[in-house]
Each structure stands twice: as C-alpha cells, then as structure tokens.
Motif scaffolding. Structure first.
Motif, PDB file in Angstrom:
ATOM      1  N   LYS A 101       0.872  -1.162   0.000  1.00  9.68           N
ATOM      2  CA  LYS A 101       0.000   0.000   0.000  1.00  9.68           C
ATOM      3  C   LYS A 101       0.914   1.218   0.000  1.00  9.68           C
ATOM      4  N   VAL A 102       0.771   2.085  -1.006  1.00  6.98           N
ATOM      5  CA  VAL A 102       1.629   3.254  -1.162  1.00  6.98           C
ATOM      6  C   VAL A 102       0.791   4.519  -0.983  1.00  6.98           C
ATOM      7  N   SER A 103       1.237   5.392  -0.088  1.00  7.32           N
ATOM      8  CA  SER A 103       0.593   6.698   0.093  1.00  7.32           C
ATOM      9  C   SER A 103       1.468   7.747  -0.560  1.00  7.32           C
ATOM     10  N   PHE A 104       0.832   8.689  -1.244  1.00  4.87           N
ATOM     11  CA  PHE A 104       1.597   9.707  -1.962  1.00  4.87           C
ATOM     12  C   PHE A 104       0.780  10.963  -2.102  1.00  4.87           C
ATOM     13  N   PHE A 105       1.488  12.071  -2.251  1.00  5.70           N
ATOM     14  CA  PHE A 105       0.840  13.350  -2.506  1.00  5.70           C
ATOM     15  C   PHE A 105       0.758  13.543  -4.007  1.00  5.70           C
ATOM     16  N   SER A 111       0.237  19.839   0.481  1.00  4.37           N
ATOM     17  CA  SER A 111       0.238  18.611   1.275  1.00  4.37           C
ATOM     18  C   SER A 111      -1.161  18.143   1.665  1.00  4.37           C
ATOM     19  N   CYS A 114      -3.705  13.773  -0.436  1.00  2.87           N
ATOM     20  CA  CYS A 114      -2.945  12.531  -0.279  1.00  2.87           C
ATOM     21  C   CYS A 114      -3.808  11.371  -0.772  1.00  2.87           C
ATOM     22  N   ARG A 115      -3.188  10.491  -1.528  1.00  5.03           N
ATOM     23  CA  ARG A 115      -3.891   9.323  -2.061  1.00  5.03           C
ATOM     24  C   ARG A 115      -3.154   8.065  -1.616  1.00  5.03           C
ATOM     25  N   THR A 116      -3.857   6.972  -1.684  1.00  8.21           N
ATOM     26  CA  THR A 116      -3.276   5.673  -1.363  1.00  8.21           C
ATOM     27  C   THR A 116      -3.603   4.730  -2.518  1.00  8.21           C
ATOM     28  N   TRP A 125       5.862   0.180  -7.914  1.00  8.62           N
ATOM     29  CA  TRP A 125       5.576   1.609  -7.813  1.00  8.62           C
ATOM     30  C   TRP A 125       6.922   2.312  -7.817  1.00  8.62           C
ATOM     31  N   ARG A 138       3.133   8.310  -9.499  1.00 16.51           N
ATOM     32  CA  ARG A 138       2.087   9.208  -8.994  1.00 16.51           C
ATOM     33  C   ARG A 138       1.259   9.767 -10.143  1.00 16.51           C
TER      34      ARG A 138
END
Length: 167
Positions: A101-105, A111, A114-116, A125, A138
C-alpha cells in the motif's frame, strides 16, 4: 605461372579478410549480448533523481540480470521503459512492490491531497527522489514489472562522484 601466383595471393588476401571480418562480427555479437543481457552504461540526466543523481548528467552502470530473476526490491534504482513514451528509458527508485500500500501526494507542493494505492500483482511503484519535478507512478500509476530493464548499481561519471548507488 603468373596467373596461378596472382590467384594464390588473391585467395590468401580473401581468407585474411574473412578471418578478420569473423573476429569483428564475433566481437560485436559479444558486445550486443553483454550490453543487452549483462551490463550496460546509461547517461542519466534531469532533476527527477536529485540529490542522488546530478541534473547535468551522470553515467551509470546497470546490470540486466537481477530483474530477470525477480531480485528487484524496495529502494533499488531501476531503468524502466517509460509507460508514457516507450522510446524513452527513465531512472527511478522502487518504493512499492506488488501488494504494498503506497501513500503519496498528488501535488507535493500542496500537502492536503494525499492518495493511497495498492500495487497490483506483477507491478512496482516507482518514484523519483525529487518529488517536486518527477514524472513517475504518482502520474501514470503502477508499472508492469516487465518494463524494468535493469538495476542501476554504479555511477562511473563524473569521476569525483564515482561509487556504488544503493538505498
């Protein structure tokens, strides 16, 4: 007797030319196989991998065995065929493997968005070290593992920065 001597010299010259051509052809085949399947040098430039790599360009060595054996992992620098432009190869860092699971802006400047995402099976990724200017997962999502072309392991130019590249 003169014609036979001339023919003999011609055959000798032709044999020598064929022998040398065969040596050059074998060398070129070896060079191609080495460059494609073992190790190659690549010029990497642009701001997306700052501070790891220089904007003005670094020459790096990438090996082409690990990704074929499934030995690419988190933190590795990889050469990837660009999903947006298949004629280009990009250098990015692996930050998520299948199932992660990757969280990123979406926009690192702001800021609040934010998505996951969950990296699907058979994908990775990838992101540039300089999130402010990198065009990476992203923007185009997870990358199929098959687009990985090599694992970057050594910077060879500029000489004052020569050394192994890792996490």
């Amino acid at each position: 007797m003169g014609v036979l001597n001339y023919m003999s010299q011609w055959r000798s010259l032709a044999k020598e030319a064929m022998d040398r051509t065969a040596i050059v052809a074998k060398f070129l085949c070896l060079l191609h196989v080495t460059n494609t399947y073992v190790c190659s040098s690549t010029l990497v430039y642009g701001p997306s991998m700052l501070p790891t790599l220089n904007v003005t360009g670094d020459v790096v060595l990438a090996e082409h065995v690990s990704h074929r054996l499934g030995k690419v992992g988190l933190g590795d620098l990889v050469l990837v065929r660009s999903p947006g432009d298949p004629k280009k190869t990009v250098t990015k860092r692996v930050v998520g493997m299948e199932g992660d699971k990757v969280s990123f802006f979406v926009d690192p400047m702001s800021s609040d968005i934010c998505r996951t995402a969950v990296v699907p099976k058979g994908h990775v990724w990838i992101q540039g070290d300089n999130a402010y200017v990198s065009n990476d997962s992203r923007h185009f999502g997870p990358v199929p593992y098959g687009l990985i072309q090599g694992k970057v392991f050594l910077r060879v130019w500029p000489l004052d920065s020569i050394g192994f590249l890792g996490e």
